[in-house]
Design a protein around this motif. Structure first.
Motif, mmCIF file in Angstrom:
data_model
loop_
_atom_site.group_PDB
_atom_site.id
_atom_site.type_symbol
_atom_site.label_atom_id
_atom_site.label_comp_id
_atom_site.label_asym_id
_atom_site.label_seq_id
_atom_site.Cartn_x
_atom_site.Cartn_y
_atom_site.Cartn_z
ATOM 1 N N ASN A 29 0.809 -1.222 0.000
ATOM 2 C CA ASN A 29 0.000 0.000 0.000
ATOM 3 C C ASN A 29 0.841 1.272 0.000
ATOM 4 N N VAL A 30 2.149 1.138 0.130
ATOM 5 C CA VAL A 30 3.047 2.294 0.096
ATOM 6 C C VAL A 30 3.494 2.498 -1.349
ATOM 7 N N ASN A 31 3.226 3.675 -1.884
ATOM 8 C CA ASN A 31 3.541 3.951 -3.289
ATOM 9 C C ASN A 31 4.770 4.829 -3.428
ATOM 10 N N ASP A 32 5.914 4.287 -3.081
ATOM 11 C CA ASP A 32 7.171 4.959 -3.362
ATOM 12 C C ASP A 32 8.206 3.892 -3.687
ATOM 13 N N PHE A 33 9.441 4.305 -3.825
ATOM 14 C CA PHE A 33 10.460 3.385 -4.317
ATOM 15 C C PHE A 33 11.508 3.007 -3.275
ATOM 16 N N PHE A 34 11.211 3.230 -1.998
ATOM 17 C CA PHE A 34 12.142 2.796 -0.964
ATOM 18 C C PHE A 34 12.068 1.279 -0.813
ATOM 19 N N LYS A 35 13.163 0.707 -0.350
ATOM 20 C CA LYS A 35 13.242 -0.742 -0.188
ATOM 21 C C LYS A 35 12.267 -1.214 0.886
ATOM 22 N N LYS A 36 11.560 -2.310 0.569
ATOM 23 C CA LYS A 36 10.582 -2.900 1.481
ATOM 24 C C LYS A 36 11.076 -4.287 1.887
ATOM 25 N N ILE A 37 10.994 -4.578 3.198
ATOM 26 C CA ILE A 37 11.600 -5.791 3.745
ATOM 27 C C ILE A 37 10.641 -6.443 4.729
ATOM 28 N N ILE A 38 10.567 -7.775 4.678
ATOM 29 C CA ILE A 38 9.873 -8.542 5.712
ATOM 30 C C ILE A 38 10.918 -9.420 6.379
ATOM 31 N N ILE A 39 11.013 -9.303 7.699
ATOM 32 C CA ILE A 39 11.936 -10.109 8.489
ATOM 33 C C ILE A 39 11.113 -11.158 9.219
ATOM 34 N N ILE A 40 11.492 -12.429 9.035
ATOM 35 C CA ILE A 40 10.744 -13.493 9.701
ATOM 36 C C ILE A 40 11.643 -14.283 10.642
ATOM 37 N N ASN A 41 11.021 -14.903 11.623
ATOM 38 C CA ASN A 41 11.735 -15.686 12.619
ATOM 39 C C ASN A 41 12.044 -17.066 12.052
ATOM 40 N N SER A 42 12.990 -17.094 11.141
ATOM 41 C CA SER A 42 13.355 -18.335 10.476
ATOM 42 C C SER A 42 14.765 -18.184 9.918
ATOM 43 N N ASP A 43 15.378 -19.304 9.635
ATOM 44 C CA ASP A 43 16.707 -19.292 9.029
ATOM 45 C C ASP A 43 16.567 -19.696 7.566
ATOM 46 N N ILE A 44 16.034 -18.782 6.758
ATOM 47 C CA ILE A 44 15.797 -19.047 5.340
ATOM 48 C C ILE A 44 16.784 -18.260 4.502
ATOM 49 N N PRO A 45 17.048 -18.725 3.301
ATOM 50 C CA PRO A 45 17.835 -17.885 2.395
ATOM 51 C C PRO A 45 16.997 -16.669 1.985
ATOM 52 N N LYS A 46 17.619 -15.513 1.929
ATOM 53 C CA LYS A 46 16.857 -14.321 1.558
ATOM 54 C C LYS A 46 16.478 -14.389 0.085
ATOM 55 N N TYR A 47 15.337 -13.775 -0.226
ATOM 56 C CA TYR A 47 14.869 -13.736 -1.606
ATOM 57 C C TYR A 47 13.959 -12.533 -1.789
ATOM 58 N N LYS A 48 13.759 -12.152 -3.032
ATOM 59 C CA LYS A 48 12.800 -11.097 -3.359
ATOM 60 C C LYS A 48 11.588 -11.754 -4.000
ATOM 61 N N ASN A 49 10.399 -11.288 -3.598
ATOM 62 C CA ASN A 49 9.188 -11.826 -4.197
ATOM 63 C C ASN A 49 8.880 -11.090 -5.502
ATOM 64 N N GLU A 50 7.744 -11.389 -6.098
ATOM 65 C CA GLU A 50 7.364 -10.804 -7.398
ATOM 66 C C GLU A 50 7.218 -9.291 -7.353
ATOM 67 N N GLU A 51 6.889 -8.756 -6.189
ATOM 68 C CA GLU A 51 6.713 -7.301 -6.044
ATOM 69 C C GLU A 51 8.005 -6.596 -5.667
ATOM 70 N N GLY A 52 9.098 -7.333 -5.551
ATOM 71 C CA GLY A 52 10.379 -6.734 -5.216
ATOM 72 C C GLY A 52 10.624 -6.568 -3.731
ATOM 73 N N ILE A 53 9.800 -7.194 -2.897
ATOM 74 C CA ILE A 53 9.962 -7.103 -1.448
ATOM 75 C C ILE A 53 10.958 -8.167 -1.000
ATOM 76 N N LEU A 54 11.941 -7.749 -0.214
ATOM 77 C CA LEU A 54 12.959 -8.655 0.295
ATOM 78 C C LEU A 54 12.405 -9.409 1.497
ATOM 79 N N ILE A 55 12.477 -10.738 1.446
ATOM 80 C CA ILE A 55 12.091 -11.605 2.560
ATOM 81 C C ILE A 55 13.396 -12.165 3.121
#
Length: 70
Positions: A29-55
């Protein structure tokens, strides 16, 4: 000076579609170009989803000084 701005959402997990949508919604819902990140309580390899959000897992986020670069 470099101006780095990030939107960070934290979640215990995103192990089903309903939870994933719940965590993504505020960032999408944020319409700008700053980096968006979701941090989860897991030991996963980081990846970007289809919308460019870093998990990224909490351990990588906390222990790797370059974790936000992708």
């Amino acid at each position: 000076m470099i101006d780095n701005r990030y939107y960070i959402q934290s979640a215990l997990n995103i192990d089903n579609e309903e939870k994933k949508d719940q965590e993504l919604r505020p960032l999408l819902n944020v319409n700008d170009f700053f980096k968006k990140i979701i941090i989860i309580n897991s030991d996963i390899p980081k990846y970007k989803n289809e919308e460019g959000i870093l998990i990224i897992g909490i351990y990588d986020f906390l222990l790797n000084e370059n974790s936000l670069e992708f």
